[in-house]
Design an enzyme around this catalytic site. Structure first.
Site, PDB file in Angstrom:
ATOM      1  CB  THR A 237      -0.844   0.332   1.441  1.00 12.55           C
ATOM      2  OG1 THR A 237       0.276  -0.560   2.669  1.00 12.55           O
ATOM      3  CG2 THR A 237      -1.792  -0.852   1.183  1.00 12.55           C
TER       4      THR A 237
ATOM      5  CB  ALA B 105       5.622   5.744  -2.285  1.00 16.54           C
TER       6      ALA B 105
ATOM      7  CB  CYS C 138      15.834   6.149  -3.894  1.00 18.33           C
ATOM      8  SG  CYS C 138      15.936   7.297  -2.627  1.00 18.33           S
TER       9      CYS C 138
ATOM     10  CD  GLN D 209      18.656  12.247  -1.259  1.00 17.63           C
ATOM     11  OE1 GLN D 209      19.334  12.097  -0.589  1.00 17.63           O
ATOM     12  NE2 GLN D 209      16.971  11.472  -0.863  1.00 17.63           N
TER      13      GLN D 209
ATOM     14  CG  HIS E 121      15.917  11.188  -5.048  1.00 20.23           C
ATOM     15  ND1 HIS E 121      15.243  11.703  -4.620  1.00 20.23           N
ATOM     16  CD2 HIS E 121      16.483  10.163  -4.352  1.00 20.23           C
ATOM     17  CE1 HIS E 121      14.044  11.355  -3.961  1.00 20.23           C
ATOM     18  NE2 HIS E 121      16.067  10.195  -3.152  1.00 20.23           N
TER      19      HIS E 121
ATOM     20  NE  ARG F  60      13.053  14.072   2.388  1.00 20.31           N
ATOM     21  CZ  ARG F  60      13.757  12.487   1.310  1.00 20.31           C
ATOM     22  NH1 ARG F  60      13.150  12.265   0.412  1.00 20.31           N
ATOM     23  NH2 ARG F  60      13.584  12.165   2.626  1.00 20.31           N
TER      24      ARG F  60
ATOM     25  CE  LYS G  14      19.611   4.970   5.231  1.00 22.98           C
ATOM     26  NZ  LYS G  14      18.686   5.200   4.431  1.00 22.98           N
TER      27      LYS G  14
HETATM   28  P1  NAP Z   1       5.108   4.191   2.277  1.00 21.23           P
HETATM   29  O1  NAP Z   1       4.632   5.123   1.537  1.00 21.23           O
HETATM   30  O2  NAP Z   1       5.047   5.277   3.897  1.00 21.23           O
HETATM   31  O3  NAP Z   1       4.884   2.671   3.124  1.00 21.23           O
HETATM   32  C1  NAP Z   1       5.287   2.158   4.048  1.00 21.23           C
HETATM   33  C2  NAP Z   1       5.105   0.836   3.633  1.00 21.23           C
HETATM   34  O4  NAP Z   1       4.556  -0.460   4.537  1.00 21.23           O
HETATM   35  C3  NAP Z   1       2.773   0.716   3.581  1.00 21.23           C
HETATM   36  O5  NAP Z   1       2.663  -0.463   2.492  1.00 21.23           O
HETATM   37  C4  NAP Z   1       2.309   0.002   4.960  1.00 21.23           C
HETATM   38  O6  NAP Z   1       1.081   0.326   5.126  1.00 21.23           O
HETATM   39  C5  NAP Z   1       3.861  -0.747   5.532  1.00 21.23           C
HETATM   40  N1  NAP Z   1       4.197  -0.898   7.076  1.00 21.23           N
HETATM   41  C6  NAP Z   1       4.129  -0.373   7.653  1.00 21.23           C
HETATM   42  N2  NAP Z   1       4.601  -0.951   8.939  1.00 21.23           N
HETATM   43  C7  NAP Z   1       4.348  -1.962   8.723  1.00 21.23           C
HETATM   44  C8  NAP Z   1       4.199  -3.265   9.325  1.00 21.23           C
HETATM   45  N3  NAP Z   1       3.870  -3.310  11.072  1.00 21.23           N
HETATM   46  N4  NAP Z   1       3.938  -4.663   8.604  1.00 21.23           N
HETATM   47  C9  NAP Z   1       3.528  -4.464   7.328  1.00 21.23           C
HETATM   48  N5  NAP Z   1       3.445  -3.477   6.571  1.00 21.23           N
HETATM   49  C10 NAP Z   1       4.003  -2.364   7.467  1.00 21.23           C
HETATM   50  O7  NAP Z   1       6.874   4.316   2.034  1.00 21.23           O
HETATM   51  P2  NAP Z   1       7.545   3.478   1.293  1.00 21.23           P
HETATM   52  O8  NAP Z   1       7.945   5.616   0.670  1.00 21.23           O
HETATM   53  O9  NAP Z   1       6.849   3.092  -0.087  1.00 21.23           O
HETATM   54  O10 NAP Z   1       8.667   2.853   1.220  1.00 21.23           O
HETATM   55  C11 NAP Z   1       8.859   1.933   2.234  1.00 21.23           C
HETATM   56  C12 NAP Z   1      10.051   1.370   2.835  1.00 21.23           C
HETATM   57  O11 NAP Z   1      10.805   0.944   1.405  1.00 21.23           O
HETATM   58  C13 NAP Z   1      10.943   2.454   2.991  1.00 21.23           C
HETATM   59  O12 NAP Z   1      10.917   2.809   5.227  1.00 21.23           O
HETATM   60  C14 NAP Z   1      12.630   2.235   3.047  1.00 21.23           C
HETATM   61  O13 NAP Z   1      13.084   1.303   3.920  1.00 21.23           O
HETATM   62  C15 NAP Z   1      12.584   1.325   1.823  1.00 21.23           C
HETATM   63  N6  NAP Z   1      12.702   1.982   0.522  1.00 21.23           N
HETATM   64  C16 NAP Z   1      14.065   2.241  -0.753  1.00 21.23           C
HETATM   65  C17 NAP Z   1      13.901   2.976  -1.485  1.00 21.23           C
HETATM   66  C18 NAP Z   1      15.221   2.357  -1.807  1.00 21.23           C
HETATM   67  O14 NAP Z   1      15.904   3.165  -2.959  1.00 21.23           O
HETATM   68  N7  NAP Z   1      15.221   1.232  -2.180  1.00 21.23           N
HETATM   69  C19 NAP Z   1      13.005   3.956  -1.517  1.00 21.23           C
HETATM   70  C20 NAP Z   1      12.497   4.307  -1.094  1.00 21.23           C
HETATM   71  C21 NAP Z   1      11.960   3.435   0.767  1.00 21.23           C
HETATM   72  P3  NAP Z   1      -0.196   0.162   5.813  1.00 21.23           P
HETATM   73  O15 NAP Z   1      -0.130   1.223   4.170  1.00 21.23           O
HETATM   74  O16 NAP Z   1      -0.650  -0.565   6.734  1.00 21.23           O
HETATM   75  O17 NAP Z   1       0.312   1.160   7.050  1.00 21.23           O
HETATM   76  C1  3JM Z   2      14.146   5.290   2.542  1.00 18.91           C
HETATM   77  O1  3JM Z   2      12.893   1.781   8.150  1.00 18.91           O
HETATM   78  C2  3JM Z   2      12.242   2.677   8.323  1.00 18.91           C
HETATM   79  O2  3JM Z   2      11.762   3.391   8.791  1.00 18.91           O
HETATM   80  C3  3JM Z   2      12.871   3.333   6.891  1.00 18.91           C
HETATM   81  C4  3JM Z   2      13.627   4.399   6.557  1.00 18.91           C
HETATM   82  C5  3JM Z   2      14.203   4.384   5.214  1.00 18.91           C
HETATM   83  C6  3JM Z   2      14.604   4.228   4.702  1.00 18.91           C
HETATM   84  C7  3JM Z   2      15.846   2.862   4.766  1.00 18.91           C
HETATM   85  O3  3JM Z   2      16.664   2.839   5.516  1.00 18.91           O
HETATM   86  O4  3JM Z   2      15.371   1.649   4.323  1.00 18.91           O
HETATM   87  C8  3JM Z   2      13.400   5.435   4.416  1.00 18.91           C
HETATM   88  C9  3JM Z   2      13.468   5.542   3.182  1.00 18.91           C
HETATM   89  C10 3JM Z   2      15.451   4.279   3.437  1.00 18.91           C
HETATM   90  C11 3JM Z   2      16.591   3.246   2.235  1.00 18.91           C
HETATM   91  O5  3JM Z   2      15.991   3.531   1.092  1.00 18.91           O
HETATM   92  O6  3JM Z   2      17.287   3.515   2.836  1.00 18.91           O
END
Ligand code: NAP
Ligand code: 3JM
Length: 348
Positions: free
Chosen positions: A13, A15, A130, A157, A250, A243, A221
Site C-alpha cells: 500500500t 509509495a 535510491c 531529494q 532525486h 530534502r 548510506k
Molecule cells: P510508505 O509510502 O510510507 O509505505 C510504507 C508501507 O509499509 C505501507 O505499505 C505500510 O502499510 C507498510 N507497513 C508499515 N508498517 C508495517 C508493518 N508493521 N507490517 C507490514 N507492513 C507495514 O513508504 P515507501 O516510500 O513506500 O517506503 C517503504 C520502505 O521502502 C521505506 O521504509 C524504505 O525502507 C524503503 N525504501 C527504499 C527505497 C530505495 O531506494 N530502495 C526508496 C524508498 C523507500 P500500511 O499502509 O498498512 O501502513
Molecule cells: C528510504 O526503517 C525505516 O523506517 C525506513 C527508513 C527509510 C529507508 C531505509 O533506511 O530503509 C526511508 C526511506 C530508506 C532507504 O532506502 O534507505
C-alpha cells in the site's frame, strides 16, 4: 509446467509498493499468484493488478508459505523481523530497506553494474538506497574507463523518498500557503523526529537520523553502499543530502575526479553508451535533466557535463532519476528478472 512465480509484496500500500505493482505488470514479470501484504491497518483494502482486484492481507511469518519471491518495502524493522521468516520458508527476498545492505552475506545489487554478485546468494538480496542507485549508474562506467580518485555529492531529494505521507504534506502545505492558512508540519525530516519543519518553499538538510560524526544516515548510506556496489572499499566519496520541495525524482550534483585524464567529449560518449543512463546535455538549447520532465522514466539522466577547472581530471555533472522507479521499485524488479535469468530463484 512453469506458470510463473508466486510473488508477495510487503508494503504493497506504500509509495514503493504501488510502483512495484505497476512495474511487475508493465514488464510482464512471470507471476502465477500475487499476495499483497501490509500492516493490520490495511487489511481488506483492495488494489488492482493486471485488471484484477486483490485484497491486502496482514504481513505475518505464515504469509510466505509457498511464496517464491517477496519484495519488501515496509521499512527496516519489518524486514528485520519478516525477511528471515520468509527465507526460512524457501522464499527469495528482494529487500528495499537499508536493514541488510551492508551485511557481507547479502549481495547489494544494481543489475547494470554488479549482477554477478547475485551468484551464491543466501536468500536475501538488497536493493541499494535510491540516491546510491542513481549516482552509481553514472560512476560505474567512469570507474571502469578512467578510475576514480574522489567523488563529492550534493543531493536534492524529492519528498516521495520519504513515503506517501511526506507527499501529502507538501501538497497540503502548498494549498495552505495559497489559502493563507498555516498548518503544523508533522512528517519531515521523518515522522518520528523530535522536531518537524515545513518543506513547502523550504530546503531541509537532514534526511534520516544524525550519526555521531554529524553526517546523516542517508549521507552515510550513499558512501558505504557505493563502495560495496562498485567493489571499491576505499573509495574517497562524501555527500550532503537535502530534502527539496519536489514531488518525484532525486537530483544529484556530482564532482568526480578521475585517475586517468579524460576529455569531456569522451566522458559524454562513455555515459551515452552506459546501460540505464541517458545523456541529456545541450546547453545551447537549454537542455538538461529536470525532475518534472523525468518522472516515470526508467533511465537515469545526466547533463551539465563539464570540466572542473579547479583541479586536474575533475568533472561536474548533474544527474536526475525517478527514485521510486529506478531508485527503488524498478531496480528491485530488475533484480528479480536477473535471478530468473540465472536460475537463482531458490534459497541456498
Ligand atoms: P510508505 O509510502 O510510507 O509505505 C510504507 C508501507 O509499509 C505501507 O505499505 C505500510 O502499510 C507498510 N507497513 C508499515 N508498517 C508495517 C508493518 N508493521 N507490517 C507490514 N507492513 C507495514 O513508504 P515507501 O516510500 O513506500 O517506503 C517503504 C520502505 O521502502 C521505506 O521504509 C524504505 O525502507 C524503503 N525504501 C527504499 C527505497 C530505495 O531506494 N530502495 C526508496 C524508498 C523507500 P500500511 O499502509 O498498512 O501502513
Ligand atoms: C528510504 O526503517 C525505516 O523506517 C525506513 C527508513 C527509510 C529507508 C531505509 O533506511 O530503509 C526511508 C526511506 C530508506 C532507504 O532506502 O534507505
Amino acid at each position: 509446467m512453469f506458470m510463473g512465480y508466486k510473488v508477495a509484496i510487503v508494503g504493497a500500500t506504500g509509495a514503493v509498493g504501488e510502483e512495484l505493482l505497476k512495474i511487475l505488470e508493465q514488464r510482464s514479470f512471470p507471476i502465477s499468484e500475487l499476495r499483497l501484504l501490509a500492516s493490520a491497518r490495511s487489511v481488506g483494502k483492495r488494489l488492482e493488478f493486471a485488471g484484477e482486484e486483490l485484497e491486502v492481507e496482514e504481513a505475518r511469518p505464515e504469509s510466505f508459505a509457498g511464496i517464491d519471491i517477496a519484495f519488501f518495502s515496509a521499512g527496516g524493522s519489518v524486514s528485520a523481523k519478516l525477511a528471515p521468516e520468509a527465507v526460512k520458508r524457501g522464499t527469495v527476498v528482494i529487500d528495499n530497506t537499508s536493514h541488510f545492505r551492508l551485511d557481507p552475506d547479502v549481495p547489494l545489487v544494481v543489475p547494470q553494474i554488479n549482477s554477478d554478485d547475485l551468484e551464491g546468494h543466501r536468500g536475501i538480496i538488497a536493493n541499494p538506497n535510491c540516491s546510491t542507485i542513481i549516482i552509481d549508474l553514472v560512476l560505474a562506467p567512469i570507474l571502469k574507463k578512467a578510475g576514480i580518485k574522489r567523488v563529492v555529492l550534493a543531493t536534492y531529494q524529492a519528498v516521495s523518498g520519504a513515503g506517501a505521507k511526506a507527499m501529502a504534506e507538501l501538497d497540503r502545505q502548498v494549498k495552505d500557503y495559497v489559502a493563507g492558512r498555516t498548518s503544523e508540519p508533522q512528517v519531515l525530516p521523518f515522522a518520528s523526529a523530535e522536531k518537524h519543519y515545513p518543506i513547502a518553499f523550504n530546503l531541509i538538510p537532514q534526511i534520516d537520523v544524525f550519526r555521531e560524526d554529524d553526517y546523516t544516515k542517508e549521507e552515510w548510506k550513499m558512501v558505504k553502499e557505493t563502495r560495496k556496489v562498485l567493489h571499491q572499499p576505499d573509495l574517497r566519496i562524501t555527500a550532503t543530502a537535502v530534502r527539496v520541495p519536489v514531488f518525484r525524482c532525486h537530483s544529484i550534483a556530482a564532482n568526480v575526479e578521475t585517475v586517468e585524464s579524460l576529455e569531456v567529449a569522451e566522458l559524454k560518449e562513455l555515459l551515452a553508451s552506459a546501460p540505464g543512463v541517458t545523456v541529456m546535455d545541450d546547453p545551447a538549447r537549454q537542455v538538461y535533466p529536470m525532475p518534472t520532465e523525468l518522472s516515470g522514466r526508467d533511465d537515469v539522466y545526466v547533463g551539465r557535463i563539464r570540466k572542473d577547472n579547479s583541479t586536474e581530471n575533475g568533472f561536474n555533472l548533474w544527474v536526475v532519476g525517478d527514485q521510486i522507479r529506478k531508485g527503488a521499485a524498478l531496480n528491485a524488479v530488475e533484480i528479480g528478472e536477473e535471478l530468473d535469468r540465472r536460475g537463482l530463484v531458490r534459497v541456498g
